[in-house]
Design a protein around this motif. Sequence first.
Motif, mmCIF file in Angstrom:
data_model
loop_
_atom_site.group_PDB
_atom_site.id
_atom_site.type_symbol
_atom_site.label_atom_id
_atom_site.label_comp_id
_atom_site.label_asym_id
_atom_site.label_seq_id
_atom_site.Cartn_x
_atom_site.Cartn_y
_atom_site.Cartn_z
ATOM 1 N N VAL A 37 0.840 -1.201 0.000
ATOM 2 C CA VAL A 37 0.000 0.000 0.000
ATOM 3 C C VAL A 37 0.876 1.253 0.000
ATOM 4 O O VAL A 37 0.590 2.226 -0.721
ATOM 5 N N GLU A 38 1.938 1.232 0.751
ATOM 6 C CA GLU A 38 2.867 2.363 0.780
ATOM 7 C C GLU A 38 3.448 2.600 -0.613
ATOM 8 O O GLU A 38 3.525 3.741 -1.093
ATOM 9 N N ALA A 39 3.844 1.516 -1.298
ATOM 10 C CA ALA A 39 4.421 1.635 -2.638
ATOM 11 C C ALA A 39 3.400 2.160 -3.646
ATOM 12 O O ALA A 39 3.743 2.931 -4.552
ATOM 13 N N ILE A 40 2.153 1.730 -3.499
ATOM 14 C CA ILE A 40 1.091 2.208 -4.398
ATOM 15 C C ILE A 40 0.946 3.717 -4.286
ATOM 16 O O ILE A 40 0.882 4.434 -5.293
ATOM 17 N N PRO A 45 0.656 9.168 -6.211
ATOM 18 C CA PRO A 45 0.232 9.980 -5.070
ATOM 19 C C PRO A 45 -1.212 10.459 -5.167
ATOM 20 O O PRO A 45 -1.856 10.679 -4.133
ATOM 21 N N GLU A 46 -1.703 10.580 -6.390
ATOM 22 C CA GLU A 46 -3.081 11.051 -6.552
ATOM 23 C C GLU A 46 -4.102 10.080 -5.972
ATOM 24 O O GLU A 46 -5.248 10.461 -5.687
ATOM 25 N N LEU A 47 -3.711 8.820 -5.779
ATOM 26 C CA LEU A 47 -4.642 7.838 -5.222
ATOM 27 C C LEU A 47 -4.839 8.008 -3.715
ATOM 28 O O LEU A 47 -5.731 7.387 -3.136
ATOM 29 N N LYS A 48 -4.027 8.834 -3.092
ATOM 30 C CA LYS A 48 -4.190 9.063 -1.653
ATOM 31 C C LYS A 48 -5.379 9.971 -1.361
ATOM 32 O O LYS A 48 -5.869 10.008 -0.229
ATOM 33 N N ALA A 49 -5.805 10.704 -2.370
ATOM 34 C CA ALA A 49 -6.903 11.652 -2.171
ATOM 35 C C ALA A 49 -8.207 11.064 -2.705
ATOM 36 O O ALA A 49 -8.234 10.415 -3.754
ATOM 37 N N GLY A 50 -9.283 11.260 -1.984
ATOM 38 C CA GLY A 50 -10.595 10.816 -2.436
ATOM 39 C C GLY A 50 -10.798 9.328 -2.273
ATOM 40 O O GLY A 50 -9.940 8.598 -1.757
#
Length: 244
Positions: A37-40, A45-50
């Motif tokens: 999950v950290e690597a993803i 980085p855009e996947l951390k939002a929303g």
Amino acid sequence: MTELLTAAQMRAIEQAAIASGEVTGLELMERAGRGVVEAIFEEWPELKAGSHRAVVLCGPGNNGGDGFVVARLLKEWGWEVEVFLYGEPAKLPPDARVNYERWRGMGEVTSLSFPRVTEADVERFNEAAYGLSGTSLVVDAIFGVGLTRSIEGLSPLFGYNDIEVGVGDRLTPARHVAIDIPSGMFADEPEPPDYLSWFLADLTVTFHRMKPAHLHSYTTASCGNVVVKDIGLGPWDHIAEVVK
């Protein structure tokens, strides 16, 4: 010591770590899932939002256990997560079974026919992974570095098998992540006979050290970007020196 580890060396290091009593297999599985999950999020980085959507395809061994951890962590992050299992819950290794049950406390698991998937399985998987809008991630947690046999019975899910839209076709915007090594690939050998049935990853997250296939000319395109995550096995590195 070489930076690359064979499947046998990696297995020996893990076994030595667990035998020492300083870490459990369950703890290593949790660290592996968190590393994925950290690597993803480092890769995209855009996947951390929303809120996003992931489909996680788990296999019958400990690689599948890593997948259940990833599914749980993404769910806790607020994602919509759908999990498929290629295998039988009652026959999962103990640590993988624990994480299967942990996930079952959060969401459903769709079982696929084992050992050979059916056309209905393929349709169900494709609809979940690619037929629904907003799927951001497809995670391959089927087979890890220990695979040494053909996966002909499974390859229709992501191979070149006349699937209109599948992972192998690369016709979807969803990112493809492999845990440890793309399923279908052999860690110590460059090219198994059914190489056209490999999962094609944009990101492969492996643990402790790269494996030979990660750097072979035949396989690098299937691995995508390879990221190595530390799961705390350094004190047992020396074990690899006595394993062929």
